[in-house]
Design a protein around this motif. Sequence first.
Motif, PDB file in Angstrom:
ATOM      1  N   LEU A   1      36.383 -30.074  21.355  1.00 25.19           N
ATOM      2  CA  LEU A   1      35.411 -29.419  22.233  1.00 25.19           C
ATOM      3  C   LEU A   1      34.894 -28.172  21.520  1.00 25.19           C
ATOM      4  O   LEU A   1      35.661 -27.272  21.177  1.00 25.19           O
ATOM      5  N   LEU A   2      33.574 -28.118  21.306  1.00 24.51           N
ATOM      6  CA  LEU A   2      32.984 -26.962  20.622  1.00 24.51           C
ATOM      7  C   LEU A   2      32.526 -25.883  21.597  1.00 24.51           C
ATOM      8  O   LEU A   2      32.584 -24.692  21.291  1.00 24.51           O
TER       9      LEU A   2
ATOM     10  N   SER B   1      27.531 -21.321  23.078  1.00 21.61           N
ATOM     11  CA  SER B   1      28.922 -21.144  22.664  1.00 21.61           C
ATOM     12  C   SER B   1      29.366 -22.126  21.589  1.00 21.61           C
ATOM     13  O   SER B   1      30.355 -21.886  20.898  1.00 21.61           O
ATOM     14  N   SER B   2      28.628 -23.230  21.422  1.00 17.53           N
ATOM     15  CA  SER B   2      29.010 -24.233  20.417  1.00 17.53           C
ATOM     16  C   SER B   2      28.310 -24.015  19.083  1.00 17.53           C
ATOM     17  O   SER B   2      28.564 -24.757  18.127  1.00 17.53           O
ATOM     18  N   GLY B   3      27.416 -23.030  19.019  1.00 16.99           N
ATOM     19  CA  GLY B   3      26.766 -22.709  17.750  1.00 16.99           C
ATOM     20  C   GLY B   3      25.575 -23.574  17.413  1.00 16.99           C
ATOM     21  O   GLY B   3      25.128 -23.590  16.258  1.00 16.99           O
ATOM     22  N   MET B   4      25.006 -24.296  18.391  1.00 17.58           N
ATOM     23  CA  MET B   4      23.821 -25.094  18.119  1.00 17.58           C
ATOM     24  C   MET B   4      22.634 -24.188  17.764  1.00 17.58           C
ATOM     25  O   MET B   4      22.562 -23.040  18.193  1.00 17.58           O
ATOM     26  N   GLU B   5      21.701 -24.746  17.000  1.00 16.39           N
ATOM     27  CA  GLU B   5      20.502 -23.994  16.606  1.00 16.39           C
ATOM     28  C   GLU B   5      19.441 -24.123  17.696  1.00 16.39           C
ATOM     29  O   GLU B   5      19.033 -25.240  18.036  1.00 16.39           O
ATOM     30  N   LEU B   6      18.981 -22.987  18.233  1.00 17.97           N
ATOM     31  CA  LEU B   6      17.969 -23.011  19.290  1.00 17.97           C
ATOM     32  C   LEU B   6      16.600 -23.296  18.698  1.00 17.97           C
ATOM     33  O   LEU B   6      16.192 -22.679  17.715  1.00 17.97           O
ATOM     34  N   VAL B   7      15.891 -24.240  19.290  1.00 22.24           N
ATOM     35  CA  VAL B   7      14.537 -24.598  18.844  1.00 22.24           C
ATOM     36  C   VAL B   7      13.505 -24.117  19.838  1.00 22.24           C
ATOM     37  O   VAL B   7      12.461 -23.579  19.464  1.00 22.24           O
ATOM     38  N   SER B   8      13.774 -24.302  21.121  1.00 20.76           N
ATOM     39  CA  SER B   8      12.829 -23.891  22.160  1.00 20.76           C
ATOM     40  C   SER B   8      13.604 -23.460  23.402  1.00 20.76           C
ATOM     41  O   SER B   8      14.390 -24.237  23.943  1.00 20.76           O
ATOM     42  N   ILE B   9      13.375 -22.204  23.867  1.00 27.00           N
ATOM     43  CA  ILE B   9      14.063 -21.681  25.055  1.00 27.00           C
ATOM     44  C   ILE B   9      13.115 -20.742  25.793  1.00 27.00           C
ATOM     45  O   ILE B   9      12.447 -19.914  25.184  1.00 27.00           O
TER      46      ILE B   9
ATOM     47  N   HIS C   1      28.340 -32.920  10.782  1.00 29.22           N
ATOM     48  CA  HIS C   1      28.927 -33.974  11.615  1.00 29.22           C
ATOM     49  C   HIS C   1      28.106 -34.104  12.895  1.00 29.22           C
ATOM     50  O   HIS C   1      27.414 -33.163  13.291  1.00 29.22           O
ATOM     51  N   PRO C   2      28.186 -35.245  13.562  1.00 32.26           N
ATOM     52  CA  PRO C   2      27.480 -35.381  14.835  1.00 32.26           C
ATOM     53  C   PRO C   2      28.134 -34.552  15.935  1.00 32.26           C
ATOM     54  O   PRO C   2      29.302 -34.162  15.821  1.00 32.26           O
ATOM     55  N   VAL C   3      27.348 -34.289  16.983  1.00 31.17           N
ATOM     56  CA  VAL C   3      27.888 -33.646  18.186  1.00 31.17           C
ATOM     57  C   VAL C   3      27.552 -34.533  19.381  1.00 31.17           C
ATOM     58  O   VAL C   3      26.583 -35.291  19.364  1.00 31.17           O
ATOM     59  N   PHE C   4      28.358 -34.414  20.414  1.00 34.67           N
ATOM     60  CA  PHE C   4      28.217 -35.262  21.608  1.00 34.67           C
ATOM     61  C   PHE C   4      28.035 -34.375  22.826  1.00 34.67           C
ATOM     62  O   PHE C   4      28.845 -33.478  23.078  1.00 34.67           O
TER      63      PHE C   4
ATOM     64  N   GLY D   1      32.392 -31.924  19.065  1.00 38.38           N
ATOM     65  CA  GLY D   1      32.035 -32.117  17.669  1.00 38.38           C
ATOM     66  C   GLY D   1      33.285 -32.157  16.816  1.00 38.38           C
ATOM     67  O   GLY D   1      34.389 -32.426  17.306  1.00 38.38           O
ATOM     68  N   ASN D   2      33.112 -31.859  15.544  1.00 38.75           N
ATOM     69  CA  ASN D   2      34.256 -31.845  14.635  1.00 38.75           C
ATOM     70  C   ASN D   2      34.983 -30.512  14.717  1.00 38.75           C
ATOM     71  O   ASN D   2      34.362 -29.449  14.754  1.00 38.75           O
ATOM     72  N   ALA D   3      36.302 -30.588  14.722  1.00 39.28           N
ATOM     73  CA  ALA D   3      37.105 -29.366  14.857  1.00 39.28           C
ATOM     74  C   ALA D   3      36.798 -28.359  13.760  1.00 39.28           C
ATOM     75  O   ALA D   3      36.842 -27.134  13.982  1.00 39.28           O
ATOM     76  N   GLY D   4      36.446 -28.846  12.574  1.00 37.07           N
ATOM     77  CA  GLY D   4      36.133 -27.947  11.465  1.00 37.07           C
ATOM     78  C   GLY D   4      34.838 -27.181  11.663  1.00 37.07           C
ATOM     79  O   GLY D   4      34.601 -26.184  10.972  1.00 37.07           O
ATOM     80  N   ASP D   5      33.989 -27.632  12.589  1.00 37.15           N
ATOM     81  CA  ASP D   5      32.711 -26.958  12.849  1.00 37.15           C
ATOM     82  C   ASP D   5      32.797 -25.963  14.005  1.00 37.15           C
ATOM     83  O   ASP D   5      31.827 -25.235  14.263  1.00 37.15           O
TER      84      ASP D   5
END
Length: 425
Positions: free
Chosen positions: A229-230, A313-321, A354-357, A373-377
Motif C-alpha cells: 500500500l503506497l 500521499s503515494s507520490g503520484m505526479e499531478l497532471v491536472s487538479i 512499476h505499475p500502481v493499482f 504499488g511496489n514496496a520499493g517505490d
Amino acid sequence: MSKSTQKKKGRLESLKENKKRNMVIGCISAVIFLGIIINHFNTNHLYNDKIAKHIFIDNIDVSNLTKDEALEVVGNKKQPKSMYLIYENTNHEVSPEDINLKYNVKETIEEAYNYTKTDSYFENVKRYFALKTNDKIIELKASYDEAKLSEKIQAVSKAINVEMVDATVYVSGGIGVTPSKVGKELDIASTKENIIKSIKEKKYGDINLKVNLKQPKVTTKDAQSVNALLGQYTTKFSTGLSGRVHNIRTAAYKSSNVLLMPGEVYSYNNLTGDRNRSNGYKGAPVIINGGLQDALGGGVCQVSTTLYNSVLSSGMELVSITNHSLASSYAPLGRDAMVNDGGTDFKFKNPYSHPVFVKTTVGNGTVTSSIYGNAGDKPNLDIYVKTFKINGRDAADTYRIYKDSNGKVIKKEYVDRSVYKRPKK
C-alpha cells in the motif's frame, strides 16, 4: 525421204515413247512407294493408338503407351498425399479428401495422346520430328476446393489460437494477481500460400506454421510487483441523501480497479463518464457558481477528492487538479479536487518503474481510496498545507515534504494553490 531415213526416224520416236512410258511408270511407282511409306508412317507412328515417343507427363515417360496404359502408370505414380501442418510438436493433417485434392490425369493423358494427332497433318508431322530432338513435358495439374481449404485452415487456427490476456491485480483481504497469457494467432495468409505452393510443386509432407505472438501489455511479473500500500485516504458522507449516496457509489465503482502502468496517465472523467442518467447518475446537491444546486452527478467530487488525497500521499505526479469554488465539508482547504463535464478533470501520472493499482471502496458512510504499488517505490512524505487569505478569500498552498529513512527533509515539492470564493449568505 529414203527408206533408211524413215526407219531411223521410227526408231527414234519409239525410243522416245518407251522413255516417256518408263518415266510415267517410274513416277507412278515412286508415288505408290511413297504412299506405302506415308501410310506405314501414319499407321505406325502418327495415327496409331499410342502416345508418341519422347512425351513425358511431369517426370513420367509415357512414350508408346496407350491411353489406358498411361492412365495406370501415371495414376499409380502420381497420387495426391496428405500435408501436415506443424506447430510446437503438434501436427494437423490436411488430407486430399479434406479439400477434394485431385490431379487432372485423364485430361493430361488426352493432351499427350493428341499431341501428334491434331486436325493439321503437317502440324502433326512437324511435332513428331521435333520430338526427336526436344522432349515434350506436359505438367500434371492439381485442383482443389478452395472453400474447403479455407475451412480446414480456420479449424487449425482455432486449435492454435490463444487470446492474449493481460495480468490483473485485485484486492480482497490481500493483494492478488491473475496471470497474463501470451496471445497466439495463426498466420492464415502464409499458411494458405505454403499449402498451395506444396500442391503446385507436388511436394507433400511437413509445413511449419507461422504463428504470430501477441505479448501482453501487463505481464504476470508486472502485476506481481504490486505488493504494498503506497497511499490511502478516507472521507465521510451523510447517508441521508439517497441520490448523492448513489452517485458516490457509481463514481467509485467506475473509477476503481485501475492498473496504471509506468508513465500512464489516469483520467477521472474518462473513467466516470458524463454525469447523466444514461451513465447511471441521479440528481443531488452540487456546487454551482458558488452555491448549492440540485444537478445530476452530485457527489462525484467527493470521490475525486478522496482519490486526490491518496494520490498525494503515494507520490503520484499531478497532471491536472482544480479546487472547488467553495471550501469542502469532507476535506481540508487545499486538499479537494473538483471535476465537471465542462472539461475540468482530475489527472495524475504514475512516475514509478512499476505499475500502481487504484482501488476505491464505499461503505458505512465512508469513501476510501487506496493506491497500491511496489514496496520499493513507497515514499516517505508528509502533506503540508499553508492556509492564508487573498482579498479576504480563503486560500491554501499545498506541498509534499519528502524525507529520508532518518526523517530528514530531502525535498519540498509545491503541488498547487487553491483559492475559494466567499460562501453566499
